[in-house]
Write a protein that holds these residues in place. Structure first.
Motif, PDB file in Angstrom:
ATOM      1  N   PRO A   1      21.221 -16.326 -10.921  1.00 52.22           N
ATOM      2  CA  PRO A   1      20.814 -15.057 -11.547  1.00 52.22           C
ATOM      3  C   PRO A   1      20.848 -15.129 -13.076  1.00 52.22           C
ATOM      4  O   PRO A   1      20.049 -14.480 -13.742  1.00 52.22           O
ATOM      5  CB  PRO A   1      21.854 -14.053 -11.022  1.00 52.22           C
ATOM      6  N   VAL A   2      21.775 -15.944 -13.620  1.00 55.08           N
ATOM      7  CA  VAL A   2      21.851 -16.103 -15.071  1.00 55.08           C
ATOM      8  C   VAL A   2      20.581 -16.774 -15.589  1.00 55.08           C
ATOM      9  O   VAL A   2      19.975 -16.327 -16.578  1.00 55.08           O
ATOM     10  CB  VAL A   2      23.100 -16.932 -15.455  1.00 55.08           C
TER      11      VAL A   2
ATOM     12  N   ASP B   1      12.608 -23.677  -2.584  1.00 57.64           N
ATOM     13  CA  ASP B   1      12.449 -22.572  -3.537  1.00 57.64           C
ATOM     14  C   ASP B   1      13.258 -21.346  -3.113  1.00 57.64           C
ATOM     15  O   ASP B   1      12.958 -20.229  -3.528  1.00 57.64           O
ATOM     16  CB  ASP B   1      10.969 -22.211  -3.712  1.00 57.64           C
ATOM     17  N   HIS B   2      14.308 -21.563  -2.271  1.00 54.36           N
ATOM     18  CA  HIS B   2      15.072 -20.414  -1.764  1.00 54.36           C
ATOM     19  C   HIS B   2      15.656 -19.562  -2.890  1.00 54.36           C
ATOM     20  O   HIS B   2      15.402 -18.358  -2.976  1.00 54.36           O
ATOM     21  CB  HIS B   2      16.201 -20.879  -0.831  1.00 54.36           C
ATOM     22  N   PHE B   3      16.448 -20.193  -3.778  1.00 51.00           N
ATOM     23  CA  PHE B   3      17.075 -19.427  -4.856  1.00 51.00           C
ATOM     24  C   PHE B   3      16.026 -18.972  -5.881  1.00 51.00           C
ATOM     25  O   PHE B   3      16.136 -17.880  -6.440  1.00 51.00           O
ATOM     26  CB  PHE B   3      18.177 -20.237  -5.535  1.00 51.00           C
TER      27      PHE B   3
ATOM     28  N   ASN C   1      13.718 -14.826  -8.333  1.00 52.69           N
ATOM     29  CA  ASN C   1      12.502 -14.885  -9.142  1.00 52.69           C
ATOM     30  C   ASN C   1      12.682 -15.780 -10.380  1.00 52.69           C
ATOM     31  O   ASN C   1      12.421 -15.372 -11.515  1.00 52.69           O
ATOM     32  CB  ASN C   1      12.081 -13.467  -9.565  1.00 52.69           C
ATOM     33  N   ILE C   2      13.158 -16.985 -10.132  1.00 50.36           N
ATOM     34  CA  ILE C   2      13.265 -17.971 -11.219  1.00 50.36           C
ATOM     35  C   ILE C   2      11.905 -18.658 -11.334  1.00 50.36           C
ATOM     36  O   ILE C   2      11.378 -19.166 -10.333  1.00 50.36           O
ATOM     37  CB  ILE C   2      14.353 -19.025 -10.932  1.00 50.36           C
TER      38      ILE C   2
ATOM     39  N   THR D   1       7.201 -20.642  -8.714  1.00 52.95           N
ATOM     40  CA  THR D   1       8.568 -20.387  -8.275  1.00 52.95           C
ATOM     41  C   THR D   1       9.382 -21.676  -8.415  1.00 52.95           C
ATOM     42  O   THR D   1       8.975 -22.729  -7.922  1.00 52.95           O
ATOM     43  CB  THR D   1       8.580 -19.916  -6.811  1.00 52.95           C
ATOM     44  N   ALA D   2      10.521 -21.578  -9.075  1.00 56.39           N
ATOM     45  CA  ALA D   2      11.333 -22.777  -9.332  1.00 56.39           C
ATOM     46  C   ALA D   2      11.982 -23.286  -8.046  1.00 56.39           C
ATOM     47  O   ALA D   2      12.337 -22.505  -7.154  1.00 56.39           O
ATOM     48  CB  ALA D   2      12.407 -22.457 -10.367  1.00 56.39           C
TER      49      ALA D   2
END
Ligand code: ZN
Length: 309
Positions: free
Chosen positions: A133-134, A256-258, A263-264, A271-272
């Motif tokens: 999230p950061v 690409d789960h996280f 939304n990274i 999508t990261a």
């Protein structure tokens, strides 16, 4: 003795040895221990060794407390996969009357915990969880993605007499966020480095495909998929059993789960993808004590050289 009984006997014997030598300090709950100065020194030296291998890659160092934002925890889908391991933090939030009732239950030795309410924080399940999230909040990643160095106490509710299965333990991780090519190259680099680091410490090891302990019937499918797609590898060292060696390092590709959950975004808006290498530092220390003895001054010179220089 059955295989399970002899495994448990070996785990109990190793735990008792570690306690007798003052390395672990029992706290009256399976999987909860204090650590001696010697034990901590081994862990600090091992962490320094990891930094010697990975510290010049330009990772951003971030240290988080052993709890995360409950909202982030809920968003992570951890409860879908591992409800049995999660540690939620509850507190008293009542009035004077509720307080009196709490005290009364304590005095009567009744269960006082149903009155506790969930706080906004949850125990950290893995060292990389607070990071995503950061990174997401910073906006699009630079072209070369992100590389982070995190280290945290983590909690998993799995009380065990096996000293290699603690409820509170530390993970040192490097985490790569970027394109699939960037994160896969990172994971392969660390599979190679991890074997080199542990081989130089003169412990027997294997690297194998693995799966996480997904919960329930639906979890069995998730575990099969994770294995089929070789998303997780572990570096295993026999500590209390050669048949069931202990995972001391893990090399994880989350696809690409996280990136999707938080939304990274990569430089070009995709999508990261993410991958991490995690070192279970207590387990690694236990493996070193297992193979080189309880007296660190008597460890082989080559091993001491790696850790103490
Ligand atoms: Zn991780």
């Amino acid at each position: 003795m059955s295989a399970d009984a002899s495994l448990q006997a070996a785990q109990a014997a190793f735990r008792d040895d570690l306690i007798a030598h003052g390395l672990l300090i029992p706290m009256g709950v399976d999987g909860l221990y204090g650590r001696s100065g010697v034990f901590e020194d081994v862990i600090e030296r091992f962490n320094d060794l990891v930094t010697r291998h990975g510290g010049n890659d330009g990772a951003e160092i971030m240290r988080f407390p052993p709890a995360i934002n409950r909202q982030h925890f809920e968003e992570s889908d951890y409860l879908k996969s591992f409800p049995q391991l999660a540690g939620t933090i509850h507190s008293f939030m009542g009035n004077d009357r509720d307080h009196a009732a709490l005290i009364e239950k304590l005095l009567k030795k009744e269960d006082w915990t149903p009155g506790q309410k969930a706080t906004q924080v949850v125990m950290t399940p893995a060292a990389c969880y607070p990071l995503y999230p950061v990174l997401a909040a910073r906006g699009h990643l630079p072209a070369n993605g992100a590389l982070s160095d995190v280290y945290s106490y983590c909690f998993r509710h799995e009380p065990s007499i096996d000293p290699a299965r603690m409820q509170l333990f530390r993970q040192r991780e490097y985490v790569r966020v970027g394109t699939p090519e960037q994160v896969m190259a990172f994971r392969q680099l660390w599979i190679d480095r991890g074997q080199a680091i542990m081989s130089a410490l003169d412990v027997p090891l294997t690297v194998d495909v693995a799966n996480d302990p997904f919960f329930g019937r639906a979890g069995r499918m998730l575990a099969v998929n994770q294995r089929d797609q070789t998303l997780k590898f572990e570096l295993l060292i026999p500590i209390t059993s050669t048949e069931k060696p202990t995972a001391c390092l893990s090399f994880n590709y989350h696809q690409d789960h996280f990136g999707h959950v938080w939304n990274i975004r990569t430089h070009d808006g995709g999508t990261a993808h993410t991958a991490c290498v995690g070192f279970g530092v207590e387990r690694i220390a236990l493996a070193l004590f297992k193979y080189h003895g309880f007296d660190v001054k008597a460890w082989p010179q080559a091993v001491r050289q790696q850790l103490w220089g």
